[in-house]
Design a protein around this motif. Sequence first.
Motif, PDB file in Angstrom:
ATOM      1  N   VAL A 170       0.821  -1.268  -0.167  1.00  0.00           N
ATOM      2  CA  VAL A 170       0.095  -0.131   0.015  1.00  0.00           C
ATOM      3  C   VAL A 170       0.983   1.338   0.120  1.00  0.00           C
ATOM      4  O   VAL A 170       0.547   2.247  -0.804  1.00  0.00           O
ATOM      5  CB  VAL A 170      -1.026  -0.025   1.249  1.00  0.00           C
ATOM      6  N   ALA A 171       1.840   1.346   0.805  1.00  0.00           N
ATOM      7  CA  ALA A 171       2.870   2.384   0.823  1.00  0.00           C
ATOM      8  C   ALA A 171       3.511   2.687  -0.316  1.00  0.00           C
ATOM      9  O   ALA A 171       3.610   3.724  -0.940  1.00  0.00           O
ATOM     10  CB  ALA A 171       3.903   2.412   1.948  1.00  0.00           C
ATOM     11  N   THR A 172       4.013   1.738  -1.133  1.00  0.00           N
ATOM     12  CA  THR A 172       4.701   1.579  -2.354  1.00  0.00           C
ATOM     13  C   THR A 172       3.785   2.056  -3.338  1.00  0.00           C
ATOM     14  O   THR A 172       4.207   2.918  -4.201  1.00  0.00           O
ATOM     15  CB  THR A 172       5.455   0.457  -2.378  1.00  0.00           C
ATOM     16  N   ARG A 173       2.597   1.710  -3.411  1.00  0.00           N
ATOM     17  CA  ARG A 173       1.740   2.065  -4.360  1.00  0.00           C
ATOM     18  C   ARG A 173       1.568   3.317  -4.334  1.00  0.00           C
ATOM     19  O   ARG A 173       1.497   4.130  -5.415  1.00  0.00           O
ATOM     20  CB  ARG A 173       0.631   1.128  -4.055  1.00  0.00           C
ATOM     21  N   LYS A 174       1.522   4.386  -3.312  1.00  0.00           N
ATOM     22  CA  LYS A 174       1.152   5.359  -3.212  1.00  0.00           C
ATOM     23  C   LYS A 174       2.352   6.113  -3.675  1.00  0.00           C
ATOM     24  O   LYS A 174       2.438   7.181  -4.184  1.00  0.00           O
ATOM     25  CB  LYS A 174       1.087   5.780  -1.529  1.00  0.00           C
ATOM     26  N   GLU A 175       3.451   5.553  -3.405  1.00  0.00           N
ATOM     27  CA  GLU A 175       4.883   6.213  -3.925  1.00  0.00           C
ATOM     28  C   GLU A 175       4.815   6.288  -5.309  1.00  0.00           C
ATOM     29  O   GLU A 175       5.395   7.295  -6.052  1.00  0.00           O
ATOM     30  CB  GLU A 175       6.183   5.601  -3.046  1.00  0.00           C
ATOM     31  N   LEU A 176       4.743   5.399  -5.840  1.00  0.00           N
ATOM     32  CA  LEU A 176       4.583   5.034  -7.341  1.00  0.00           C
ATOM     33  C   LEU A 176       3.594   6.146  -8.062  1.00  0.00           C
ATOM     34  O   LEU A 176       4.109   6.557  -9.059  1.00  0.00           O
ATOM     35  CB  LEU A 176       4.273   3.790  -7.650  1.00  0.00           C
ATOM     36  N   ALA A 177       2.451   6.107  -7.405  1.00  0.00           N
ATOM     37  CA  ALA A 177       1.452   7.146  -7.913  1.00  0.00           C
ATOM     38  C   ALA A 177       2.059   8.348  -7.987  1.00  0.00           C
ATOM     39  O   ALA A 177       1.895   9.254  -8.779  1.00  0.00           O
ATOM     40  CB  ALA A 177       0.207   7.133  -7.468  1.00  0.00           C
ATOM     41  N   ALA A 178       2.635   8.943  -6.661  1.00  0.00           N
ATOM     42  CA  ALA A 178       3.200  10.210  -6.689  1.00  0.00           C
ATOM     43  C   ALA A 178       4.220  10.469  -7.571  1.00  0.00           C
ATOM     44  O   ALA A 178       4.648  11.592  -7.836  1.00  0.00           O
ATOM     45  CB  ALA A 178       3.721  10.513  -4.895  1.00  0.00           C
ATOM     46  N   LEU A 179       5.144   9.363  -7.774  1.00  0.00           N
ATOM     47  CA  LEU A 179       6.352   9.390  -8.590  1.00  0.00           C
ATOM     48  C   LEU A 179       6.064   9.695 -10.113  1.00  0.00           C
ATOM     49  O   LEU A 179       6.516  10.597 -10.558  1.00  0.00           O
ATOM     50  CB  LEU A 179       7.084   8.216  -8.590  1.00  0.00           C
ATOM     51  N   HIS A 180       4.887   9.113 -10.397  1.00  0.00           N
ATOM     52  CA  HIS A 180       4.410   9.251 -11.858  1.00  0.00           C
ATOM     53  C   HIS A 180       3.886  11.019 -11.881  1.00  0.00           C
ATOM     54  O   HIS A 180       3.948  11.563 -13.008  1.00  0.00           O
ATOM     55  CB  HIS A 180       3.183   8.313 -12.062  1.00  0.00           C
ATOM     56  N   ALA A 181       3.288  11.168 -10.813  1.00  0.00           N
ATOM     57  CA  ALA A 181       2.705  12.805 -10.998  1.00  0.00           C
ATOM     58  C   ALA A 181       3.892  13.646 -10.935  1.00  0.00           C
ATOM     59  O   ALA A 181       3.851  14.855 -11.832  1.00  0.00           O
ATOM     60  CB  ALA A 181       1.895  12.827  -9.545  1.00  0.00           C
ATOM     61  N   GLU A 182       4.950  13.240 -10.546  1.00  0.00           N
ATOM     62  CA  GLU A 182       6.192  14.280 -10.426  1.00  0.00           C
ATOM     63  C   GLU A 182       6.826  14.287 -11.620  1.00  0.00           C
ATOM     64  O   GLU A 182       7.353  15.272 -12.249  1.00  0.00           O
ATOM     65  CB  GLU A 182       7.137  13.859  -9.305  1.00  0.00           C
ATOM     66  N   ILE A 183       7.202  13.072 -12.266  1.00  0.00           N
ATOM     67  CA  ILE A 183       8.150  12.917 -13.455  1.00  0.00           C
ATOM     68  C   ILE A 183       7.170  12.852 -14.616  1.00  0.00           C
ATOM     69  O   ILE A 183       7.594  13.453 -15.732  1.00  0.00           O
ATOM     70  CB  ILE A 183       8.680  11.706 -13.395  1.00  0.00           C
ATOM     71  N   GLY A 184       5.820  12.652 -14.691  1.00  0.00           N
ATOM     72  CA  GLY A 184       4.870  13.041 -15.533  1.00  0.00           C
ATOM     73  C   GLY A 184       5.505  11.832 -16.874  1.00  0.00           C
ATOM     74  O   GLY A 184       4.739  12.116 -18.096  1.00  0.00           O
ATOM     75  N   GLY A 185       5.933  10.757 -16.771  1.00  0.00           N
ATOM     76  CA  GLY A 185       6.323   9.873 -17.541  1.00  0.00           C
ATOM     77  C   GLY A 185       5.304   8.909 -18.297  1.00  0.00           C
ATOM     78  O   GLY A 185       4.272   8.643 -17.242  1.00  0.00           O
ATOM     79  N   THR A 186       5.324   8.250 -19.203  1.00  0.00           N
ATOM     80  CA  THR A 186       4.709   7.161 -19.678  1.00  0.00           C
ATOM     81  C   THR A 186       4.817   6.053 -19.076  1.00  0.00           C
ATOM     82  O   THR A 186       5.949   5.635 -19.008  1.00  0.00           O
ATOM     83  CB  THR A 186       4.522   6.922 -21.259  1.00  0.00           C
ATOM     84  N   MET A 187       3.921   5.326 -18.191  1.00  0.00           N
ATOM     85  CA  MET A 187       3.934   4.040 -17.502  1.00  0.00           C
ATOM     86  C   MET A 187       3.141   3.080 -17.919  1.00  0.00           C
ATOM     87  O   MET A 187       2.018   3.292 -17.705  1.00  0.00           O
ATOM     88  CB  MET A 187       4.327   4.434 -15.894  1.00  0.00           C
ATOM     89  N   ILE A 188       3.515   1.931 -18.103  1.00  0.00           N
ATOM     90  CA  ILE A 188       2.720   0.623 -18.325  1.00  0.00           C
ATOM     91  C   ILE A 188       2.957  -0.440 -17.043  1.00  0.00           C
ATOM     92  O   ILE A 188       4.188  -0.833 -16.900  1.00  0.00           O
ATOM     93  CB  ILE A 188       2.921  -0.043 -19.855  1.00  0.00           C
ATOM     94  N   TYR A 189       2.226  -0.530 -16.363  1.00  0.00           N
ATOM     95  CA  TYR A 189       2.337  -1.385 -14.928  1.00  0.00           C
ATOM     96  C   TYR A 189       1.417  -2.605 -15.403  1.00  0.00           C
ATOM     97  O   TYR A 189       0.080  -2.646 -15.495  1.00  0.00           O
ATOM     98  CB  TYR A 189       1.640  -0.381 -13.934  1.00  0.00           C
ATOM     99  N   VAL A 190       1.838  -3.899 -14.941  1.00  0.00           N
ATOM    100  CA  VAL A 190       1.280  -5.041 -15.181  1.00  0.00           C
ATOM    101  C   VAL A 190       0.973  -5.697 -13.632  1.00  0.00           C
ATOM    102  O   VAL A 190       1.768  -5.446 -12.727  1.00  0.00           O
ATOM    103  CB  VAL A 190       2.119  -6.244 -15.682  1.00  0.00           C
ATOM    104  N   THR A 191      -0.242  -5.959 -13.265  1.00  0.00           N
ATOM    105  CA  THR A 191      -0.696  -6.538 -11.989  1.00  0.00           C
ATOM    106  C   THR A 191      -1.799  -7.395 -12.120  1.00  0.00           C
ATOM    107  O   THR A 191      -2.659  -7.508 -13.228  1.00  0.00           O
ATOM    108  CB  THR A 191      -0.981  -5.205 -11.126  1.00  0.00           C
ATOM    109  N   HIS A 192      -1.885  -8.613 -11.421  1.00  0.00           N
ATOM    110  CA  HIS A 192      -3.154  -9.379 -11.325  1.00  0.00           C
ATOM    111  C   HIS A 192      -3.847  -8.806 -10.455  1.00  0.00           C
ATOM    112  O   HIS A 192      -5.214  -9.281  -9.961  1.00  0.00           O
ATOM    113  CB  HIS A 192      -2.855 -10.698 -10.868  1.00  0.00           C
ATOM    114  N   ASP A 193      -3.432  -7.562  -9.434  1.00  0.00           N
ATOM    115  CA  ASP A 193      -4.441  -7.180  -8.192  1.00  0.00           C
ATOM    116  C   ASP A 193      -4.979  -6.173  -8.783  1.00  0.00           C
ATOM    117  O   ASP A 193      -4.731  -4.863  -9.195  1.00  0.00           O
ATOM    118  CB  ASP A 193      -3.382  -6.579  -7.370  1.00  0.00           C
ATOM    119  N   GLN A 194      -6.573  -6.325  -8.920  1.00  0.00           N
ATOM    120  CA  GLN A 194      -7.311  -5.063  -9.606  1.00  0.00           C
ATOM    121  C   GLN A 194      -7.451  -3.927  -8.409  1.00  0.00           C
ATOM    122  O   GLN A 194      -7.737  -2.878  -9.182  1.00  0.00           O
ATOM    123  CB  GLN A 194      -8.758  -5.685  -9.913  1.00  0.00           C
TER     124      GLN A 194
END
Length: 357
Positions: A170-194
């Motif tokens: 949960v904590a790292t998920r939040k960090e990734l979302a914040a990271l994307h907002a900061e760098i604005g890059g295109t990200m493609i993320y694979v998960t089985h967790d909806q």
Amino acid sequence: MAGLTLKGVRKAYGTIAVIHGVDLAIADGEFIVFVGPSGCGKSTLLRIIAGLEDVTDGEIAIDGLDVTRVPASDRGLAMVFQSYALYPHMTVYKNMAFALENMGLAHTETDGRVRRAAKMLRLTEYLERKPKALSGGQRQRVAIGRAIVRDPKIFLLDEPLSNLDAELRVATRKELAALHAEIGGTMIYVTHDQVEAMTMAHRIVVLRGGRIEQVGTPLDLYNRPDNLFVAGFIGSPRMNLLPVQVISPGLVRVGETGEPIKVTTGSLAVGASATLGVRPEHIALADGAADLTLTIDLVEQLGGDTYFYASAPGLPQITVRQNGQALRGRGETLPVRFEPAHLHLFDAQGAAVRPGR
């Protein structure tokens, strides 16, 4: 950063096809999540984009340039794998700088990129540590930092949180979302967790059996699933899916004892079998007339919410979510009504029934 287009992408191993003609357009700066059950082809599709797997047919374009036959090393992408894959004998700094040094980048440029990424990921104080002296979350941040310093056109992340415990996920998920907002890059993320998909994505790509079932924003998929698979896969707890029969235009009956329920039946004929979908939070406890009377099998009290798992003759178990603390017990009757604005109907082939069709 860059956009990505897939046109008719197919992948087969001999006579066994695993990706079946995928078409997808991803805009520059989007956070896209591929989600689906194990074996649906999401990691294979990511590896095809990365250039780690060859396509059998179709085209891959990055910013309009065809890269279908371009080697992985020349595509300008960076991938973060499920395993951290850090060099155990190198410090955090060296792990992040290694690829840049191999590219022949000047020391000042390499140092600047590493320290910027470390600051962004809150790793500055750990730069001289080796991976064994880091927690799982810190190691994953190093792996992500190693991708950031390369300044890639697109970030590819293959289930990067699956090795973390629930709290750290949960904590790292939040960090990734914040990271994307900061760098604005295109990200493609694979998960089985909806849940990860719902909380992080701009758009979700739902895959099953190597095919795209639906693409849309998290709330699009939650509120307007195109078919039974998406309806049952997106949402936690999952949508209740109940067998019904059309008894007249705009009316269906649930099970053997249910009352007629108003729902859009489109072109379905009277007598046709269908499936009614209703989410747990859209089932209310009935004060008066009930659409259905259930018997409680199990109660889960979570403090802020109460979940009832209840049954009725001829129906699968039904999940009912109530806000707050609803004090009822196993074996009690539970009269319920369905909120008409939030009902979904699916035909015998599993397709959503919409007005006019």
